[in-house]
Design a protein around this motif. Structure first.
Motif, PDB file in Angstrom:
ATOM      1  N   VAL A  85      14.811  -1.208  10.184  1.00  0.00           N
ATOM      2  CA  VAL A  85      14.326  -2.556  10.483  1.00  0.00           C
ATOM      3  C   VAL A  85      12.821  -2.519  10.268  1.00  0.00           C
ATOM      4  N   THR A  86      12.361  -3.258   9.266  1.00  0.00           N
ATOM      5  CA  THR A  86      10.951  -3.188   8.902  1.00  0.00           C
ATOM      6  C   THR A  86      10.278  -4.551   8.906  1.00  0.00           C
ATOM      7  N   PRO A  87       9.099  -4.602   9.486  1.00  0.00           N
ATOM      8  CA  PRO A  87       8.275  -5.793   9.293  1.00  0.00           C
ATOM      9  C   PRO A  87       7.617  -5.691   7.923  1.00  0.00           C
ATOM     10  N   GLU A  88       7.045  -6.795   7.491  1.00  0.00           N
ATOM     11  CA  GLU A  88       6.199  -6.737   6.310  1.00  0.00           C
ATOM     12  C   GLU A  88       4.775  -7.023   6.753  1.00  0.00           C
ATOM     13  N   TYR A  89       3.933  -6.012   6.634  1.00  0.00           N
ATOM     14  CA  TYR A  89       2.518  -6.133   6.943  1.00  0.00           C
ATOM     15  C   TYR A  89       1.753  -5.939   5.640  1.00  0.00           C
ATOM     16  N   ASN A  90       1.003  -6.937   5.209  1.00  0.00           N
ATOM     17  CA  ASN A  90       0.166  -6.823   4.015  1.00  0.00           C
ATOM     18  C   ASN A  90       0.943  -6.349   2.788  1.00  0.00           C
ATOM     19  N   HIS A  91       2.104  -6.946   2.569  1.00  0.00           N
ATOM     20  CA  HIS A  91       2.957  -6.678   1.407  1.00  0.00           C
ATOM     21  C   HIS A  91       3.613  -5.300   1.442  1.00  0.00           C
ATOM     22  N   GLY A  92       3.687  -4.660   2.587  1.00  0.00           N
ATOM     23  CA  GLY A  92       4.333  -3.356   2.677  1.00  0.00           C
ATOM     24  C   GLY A  92       4.955  -3.153   4.045  1.00  0.00           C
ATOM     25  N   THR A  93       5.558  -1.993   4.230  1.00  0.00           N
ATOM     26  CA  THR A  93       6.145  -1.652   5.521  1.00  0.00           C
ATOM     27  C   THR A  93       5.047  -1.307   6.512  1.00  0.00           C
ATOM     28  N   SER A  94       5.430  -1.091   7.743  1.00  0.00           N
ATOM     29  CA  SER A  94       4.434  -0.730   8.756  1.00  0.00           C
ATOM     30  C   SER A  94       3.953   0.700   8.540  1.00  0.00           C
ATOM     31  N   ALA A  95       2.718   0.938   8.896  1.00  0.00           N
ATOM     32  CA  ALA A  95       2.172   2.298   8.821  1.00  0.00           C
ATOM     33  C   ALA A  95       2.956   3.237   9.731  1.00  0.00           C
ATOM     34  N   ALA A  96       3.414   2.719  10.866  1.00  0.00           N
ATOM     35  CA  ALA A  96       4.169   3.560  11.805  1.00  0.00           C
ATOM     36  C   ALA A  96       5.471   4.046  11.192  1.00  0.00           C
ATOM     37  N   LEU A  97       6.187   3.174  10.475  1.00  0.00           N
ATOM     38  CA  LEU A  97       7.445   3.594   9.847  1.00  0.00           C
ATOM     39  C   LEU A  97       7.175   4.566   8.712  1.00  0.00           C
ATOM     40  N   LYS A  98       6.197   4.274   7.892  1.00  0.00           N
ATOM     41  CA  LYS A  98       5.865   5.205   6.797  1.00  0.00           C
ATOM     42  C   LYS A  98       5.477   6.568   7.349  1.00  0.00           C
ATOM     43  N   ASN A  99       4.695   6.583   8.420  1.00  0.00           N
ATOM     44  CA  ASN A  99       4.295   7.833   9.058  1.00  0.00           C
ATOM     45  C   ASN A  99       5.523   8.589   9.578  1.00  0.00           C
ATOM     46  N   ALA A 100       6.443   7.878  10.228  1.00  0.00           N
ATOM     47  CA  ALA A 100       7.654   8.517  10.760  1.00  0.00           C
ATOM     48  C   ALA A 100       8.503   9.111   9.639  1.00  0.00           C
ATOM     49  N   LEU A 101       8.576   8.417   8.516  1.00  0.00           N
ATOM     50  CA  LEU A 101       9.314   8.956   7.372  1.00  0.00           C
ATOM     51  C   LEU A 101       8.670  10.231   6.858  1.00  0.00           C
ATOM     52  N   ASP A 102       7.337  10.253   6.808  1.00  0.00           N
ATOM     53  CA  ASP A 102       6.608  11.380   6.237  1.00  0.00           C
ATOM     54  C   ASP A 102       6.584  12.623   7.117  1.00  0.00           C
ATOM     55  N   PHE A 103       6.852  12.486   8.397  1.00  0.00           N
ATOM     56  CA  PHE A 103       6.748  13.614   9.329  1.00  0.00           C
ATOM     57  C   PHE A 103       7.730  14.734   9.025  1.00  0.00           C
ATOM     58  N   ILE A 104       8.896  14.390   8.523  1.00  0.00           N
ATOM     59  CA  ILE A 104       9.964  15.377   8.311  1.00  0.00           C
ATOM     60  C   ILE A 104      10.531  15.202   6.912  1.00  0.00           C
ATOM     61  N   TYR A 105      11.374  16.128   6.498  1.00  0.00           N
ATOM     62  CA  TYR A 105      11.917  16.011   5.151  1.00  0.00           C
ATOM     63  C   TYR A 105      13.425  16.288   5.085  1.00  0.00           C
ATOM     64  N   ALA A 106      13.823  17.511   5.291  1.00  0.00           N
ATOM     65  CA  ALA A 106      15.229  17.890   5.096  1.00  0.00           C
ATOM     66  C   ALA A 106      16.173  17.092   5.979  1.00  0.00           C
ATOM     67  N   GLU A 107      15.698  16.653   7.118  1.00  0.00           N
ATOM     68  CA  GLU A 107      16.536  15.897   8.053  1.00  0.00           C
ATOM     69  C   GLU A 107      16.978  14.544   7.477  1.00  0.00           C
ATOM     70  N   TRP A 108      16.255  14.042   6.492  1.00  0.00           N
ATOM     71  CA  TRP A 108      16.613  12.780   5.826  1.00  0.00           C
ATOM     72  C   TRP A 108      17.600  12.990   4.689  1.00  0.00           C
ATOM     73  N   ASN A 109      17.611  14.156   4.094  1.00  0.00           N
ATOM     74  CA  ASN A 109      18.311  14.403   2.836  1.00  0.00           C
ATOM     75  C   ASN A 109      19.803  14.129   2.896  1.00  0.00           C
ATOM     76  N   ASN A 110      20.314  13.576   1.784  1.00  0.00           N
ATOM     77  CA  ASN A 110      21.747  13.364   1.565  1.00  0.00           C
ATOM     78  C   ASN A 110      22.398  12.470   2.603  1.00  0.00           C
ATOM     79  N   LYS A 111      21.691  11.426   2.969  1.00  0.00           N
ATOM     80  CA  LYS A 111      22.197  10.427   3.903  1.00  0.00           C
ATOM     81  C   LYS A 111      22.025   9.059   3.255  1.00  0.00           C
TER      82      LYS A 111
END
Length: 184
Positions: A85-111
């Protein structure tokens, strides 16, 4: 995955005071819980208190040093699919969501993942940005998406009042995310 039900996290993608992400995520969760095809849960990134990415090693190495990162990684690893669930801030996603995505890697894979956006044009540009991130994280994002506009789906631009057709769009989105989640 074993014979147990697919576990789908509905990720509230904003930490901003006065945010709408939690209300939108709860609305999606209410619809999802009527289905019985998966186990759905709200995952609020605000509750993880993630600072700006502070891990000294690249996330792709999986060498997490901080407790907040380990807790976030454990939560995401426990899930099979996601609705962001994403807001649109300044034509993009929130910095908080992007940061949360970037924190980890393998845990996202193949889902699998799908998106519910909100904003002046339904969060469409934020969702488009997220689709690019999903590819890098090896997440299969589905075609269906839900777009809530502040003018038509929020009373006085603040209180969530989605138009009736959006419930059907949420179910279409969930059908695709669950289908792909089971395949992966």
């Amino acid at each position: 995955m074993t014979d147990s039900k697919l576990k789908v996290g509905i990720v509230a993608g904003s930490t901003r005071p006065g945010r709408k992400a939690e209300a939108v995520a709860r609305w999606v969760l209410d619809i999802a819980n009527t289905r019985g095809d998966a186990d759905y849960e709200l995952v609020d990134i605000a509750s993880f208190d993630l600072p700006l990415l502070d891990e000294p090693t690249p996330p792709s190495m999986g060498e997490y040093q901080h407790d907040h990162t380990k807790a976030w990684a454990q939560k995401i690893a426990s899930l099979d699919a996601f609705i962001f669930v994403t807001p649109e801030y300044n034509h993009g996603t929130s910095a908080a969501l992007k940061n949360a995505l970037d924190f980890i890697y393998a845990e996202w894979n193949n889902k699998s993942a799908g998106f519910v956006g909100y904003g002046s044009i339904g969060g469409a540009r934020a969702i488009e940005h997220l689709r690019g991130h999903m590819g890098e994280l090896q997440v299969a994002d589905v075609r269906a998406q839900v777009n809530l506009t502040l003018a038509e789906d929020f009373e006085h631009w603040t209180v969530l009042k989605p138009r009736p057709q959006h419930a059907g769009a949420v179910n279409t989105l969930l059908n695709q995310v669950v289908g792909w989640g089971k395949a992966l």
